[in-house]
Write an enzyme that holds these catalytic residues in place. Structure first.
Site: not given
Length: 445
Positions: A240, A270, A316
């Site tokens: 984003s 996302h 992550h």
């Protein structure tokens, strides 16, 4: 306006700082790129610059140098609230300084003065098909606001490049001011009675979002204040943020760029990850008719992995420990909803799943990120009537409301520092094969 005054004061020094760096060290090599990175989504290539946020592998996200726990202590809070004001957070993202309470409230007041949403936006939302996805509605509404762009008007009138940031700031403030009303109306259309609720003058930006959604509980006000903080920014390379930068680098205004960013946020890799994480928790809860035992959860986790699926919310790309954003949300849940079954399940997953992923041996970082728990907290307060939208399509809209704080701040600074249009160079596979062969032969690539 407090933000424009402060930015006008500090931008010249930043321009000179960047110009000197380019002038004296512009040819200094920053990184080397491997073929696996070229084919692997440009992972970890150091090629973007931002001073707003940085993800530390051990401490998690830092916003203007501050960790999440530090910000929870330092940022101003509203009377009666335990979590920071979004106005103070936005001041920090733009200016780089912890604001006073008065400065935070000036930003909040600026948003209130710009908060009226044109009626045609609601008409457009009402005209969309009944099955329109919440993020489709959200992105459409943002794009439809473009007709009021200060930047587009002033660019047509003619202005100096050094002034580009000023109307970009105006557009960003306008967009952020209207977003809570738009998001809340989408929630009411899809999951409520469809009636618009007006903001209250005595509530802050985050609390008014809660109020307009129809959830008037002080603890939910605080949850959304915390939610906006932890989701606001995450460096400039996530989809984003990078999409905003890429689109805005063409000098498209913030409405075009932000709408594009929300389209990227809607992806399962996302922003939609929170929705998928909650869906997995609900699947576990349904299978066992409640919170399972540790052994049952252990078995279910292995069933998920053996079926070739992932356990959403765990792992992550950067962090090598539990995401601090997860930790502060876990603390919030333990304080406000310790007996909630979905929250208890999310806590149990935290005890069990990292060990399962360690045993599997395929995940470098088996720890949870923010998505592993954020949906469970929202679910407790009633963000759960999903009407065929998976775990709840509105979770990604909430993420988008927060992320717009970060991406608009990036856009203002990109314009202030005159960052150019983004245009990476592409290579063919044959070229990469030739480079690889030359490397093996010991020749310079």
């Amino acid at each position: 306006m407090v933000l424009q005054e402060k930015l006008t004061e500090i931008i010249p020094a930043w321009r000179e700082r960047v110009a000197r760096l380019l002038r004296e060290h512009g040819e200094t090599q920053v990184d080397r790129v491997s073929i696996s990175q070229v084919y692997g989504g440009m992972r970890n290539i150091k090629s973007l610059v931002t001073d707003i946020s940085y993800v530390d592998t051990n401490e998690g996200i830092r916003l203007r140098g501050y960790t999440i726990p530090e910000l929870l202590e330092a940022l101003p809070k509203p009377a009666g609230g335990s979590m920071p004001l979004a106005g103070g957070l936005y001041y920090l993202l733009l200016v780089g300084e912890i604001p006073t309470f008065a400065q935070a409230m000036q930003v909040e007041a600026e948003w209130k003065a710009r908060s009226i949403v044109p009626e045609y936006i609601y008409d457009i939302l009402n005209s969309l098909p009944a099955g329109a996805y919440p993020m489709t509605m959200f992105s459409t509404a943002i794009l439809a606001l473009q007709g009021g762009s200060h930047f587009a008007r002033r660019y047509e009138e003619g202005m100096r490049k050094e002034q580009y940031w000023e109307p970009t700031l105006e557009d960003s403030l306008d967009l952020l001011a209207k977003i809570p009303s738009i998001a809340a109306y989408i929630y009411k259309m899809r999951y409520g009675d469809g009636k618009r609720v007006d903001p209250l003058p005595d509530l802050d930006w985050s609390a008014n979002l809660s109020h307009m959604m129809g959830i008037d509980q002080p603890s939910y006000y605080d949850l959304n204040r915390l939610y906006m903080l932890v989701h606001s920014d995450h460096e400039s390379g996530n989809v984003s943020a990078h999409t905003t930068h890429l689109v805005a680098s063409s000098l498209a205004d913030i409405y075009y760029a932000a709408s594009a960013a929300m389209n990227g946020l809607a992806g399962p890799l996302h922003g939609r990850a929170s929705q998928d994480s909650l869906g997995w928790l609900l699947d576990v809860h349904r299978k066992y008719g409640g919170v399972p035992s540790k052994q049952q959860l252990y078995d279910f986790a292995w069933e998920t992995l053996n079926a070739g699926q992932v356990i959403p919310g765990y792992g992550h790309a950067v962090l090598r420990k539990t995401d601090p954003r997860f930790s502060v949300l876990l603390d919030f849940g333990e304080k406000h909803l310790p007996e909630d079954e979905i929250f208890r399940l999310a806590s149990l997953v935290y005890e069990v799943v990292p060990q399962v992923l360690k045993e599997q041996g395929k995940v470098k970082d088996p720890w949870p990120n923010v998505d592993a728990i954020s949906g469970a907290l929202q679910y407790h307060y009633g963000v759960r009537d999903c009407n065929g939208y998976g775990a709840c399509g509105f979770l990604t809209v909430l993420f988008g409301v927060s992320r717009l704080l970060g991406v608009t701040a990036h856009a203002v600074w990109a314009r202030a520092l005159g960052q150019p249009i983004e245009r990476p160079k592409s290579l063919t596979t044959a070229m990469l094969e030739e480079i690889a062969e030359q490397s093996v032969a010991g020749q310079p690539a």
